[in-house]
Design a protein around this motif. Structure first.
Motif, mmCIF file in Angstrom:
data_model
loop_
_atom_site.group_PDB
_atom_site.id
_atom_site.type_symbol
_atom_site.label_atom_id
_atom_site.label_comp_id
_atom_site.label_asym_id
_atom_site.label_seq_id
_atom_site.Cartn_x
_atom_site.Cartn_y
_atom_site.Cartn_z
ATOM 1 N N ARG A 146 53.302 10.948 6.815
ATOM 2 C CA ARG A 146 53.007 12.331 6.942
ATOM 3 C C ARG A 146 52.966 13.018 5.527
ATOM 4 O O ARG A 146 52.360 13.921 4.981
ATOM 5 C CB ARG A 146 54.147 12.903 7.608
ATOM 6 N N ALA A 147 53.921 12.631 4.463
ATOM 7 C CA ALA A 147 54.149 13.011 3.164
ATOM 8 C C ALA A 147 52.554 12.804 2.469
ATOM 9 O O ALA A 147 52.173 13.547 1.898
ATOM 10 C CB ALA A 147 55.216 12.439 2.284
ATOM 11 N N GLU A 148 52.034 11.391 2.588
ATOM 12 C CA GLU A 148 50.763 11.361 2.008
ATOM 13 C C GLU A 148 49.922 12.032 2.459
ATOM 14 O O GLU A 148 49.064 12.829 1.775
ATOM 15 C CB GLU A 148 50.450 9.788 2.387
ATOM 16 N N LEU A 149 49.777 12.275 3.868
ATOM 17 C CA LEU A 149 48.751 13.246 4.410
ATOM 18 C C LEU A 149 48.886 14.747 3.912
ATOM 19 O O LEU A 149 48.043 15.332 3.561
ATOM 20 C CB LEU A 149 48.942 13.261 5.965
ATOM 21 N N ASP A 150 50.471 15.146 3.779
ATOM 22 C CA ASP A 150 50.451 16.447 3.362
ATOM 23 C C ASP A 150 49.787 16.755 2.026
ATOM 24 O O ASP A 150 49.402 17.687 1.444
ATOM 25 C CB ASP A 150 51.978 16.774 3.330
ATOM 26 N N ASP A 151 50.110 15.483 1.145
ATOM 27 C CA ASP A 151 49.683 15.882 -0.257
ATOM 28 C C ASP A 151 48.190 15.792 -0.355
ATOM 29 O O ASP A 151 47.384 16.461 -1.264
ATOM 30 C CB ASP A 151 49.963 14.547 -1.185
#
Length: 159
Positions: free
Chosen positions: A98-103
């Motif tokens: 999720r964090a990678e996608l948010d970035d």
């Protein structure tokens, strides 16, 4: 969608493609990348375990949200005995992704918001250009296309 009798524990590549919705070439690619595995028959034909259906579904779902195949392969390799991912696995892995996608979403938003700054420029030599010169130290002082002439002038002055 063709049904596979329960007594059949292995699938041909065609059956796996039909059931999973993935092209045969994609299945061969996934296998070459170590995402799924097969055994070979005496006639050198691939046979996939029924668990390959869930693995392919997992791979395709992760790809649809933008997870790179290398990251998916790493996630699958962390499963005990390379078992088939279950709901808990998906929940745990998707939380880490999720964090990678948010970035990525933030980066795309910035790109979208600054895209019109360069329309009409042609050479992307605006004073500040987030598309052709992002995070460049020289970009704060002057446009990149002006650096070369300034260096030549400095060299000419030193001669």
């Amino acid at each position: 969608m063709p049904q596979i009798p329960e007594k059949i524990h292995e699938l041909t590549v065609g059956q796996l493609a039909a059931r999973s919705g993935a092209a045969v070439s994609a299945l061969h690619f996934y296998e070459a990348k170590g995402l799924i595995g097969s055994r070979r028959t005496a006639g050198n034909q691939r046979r996939y375990g029924r668990d390959a259906l869930r693995r392919v579904a997992f791979i395709r779902a992760a790809q649809r949200v933008g997870i790179p195949l290398a990251t998916i392969r790493d996630a699958l390799s962390e499963l005990p005995e390379e078992r088939t991912p279950n709901r808990e696995d998906w929940s745990r892995l998707s939380a880490t992704w999720r964090a990678e996608l948010d970035d990525r979403i933030k980066q795309l938003g910035r790109l979208r918001d600054h895209l019109t700054d360069c329309i009409g420029c042609g050479c992307l030599s605006l004073e500040t250009c987030v598309l052709s010169n992002p995070d460049d130290a020289f970009g704060e002082r002057m446009a990149g296309s002006r650096l070369l002439p300034l260096r030549r002038e400095a060299a000419d002055e030193g001669s």
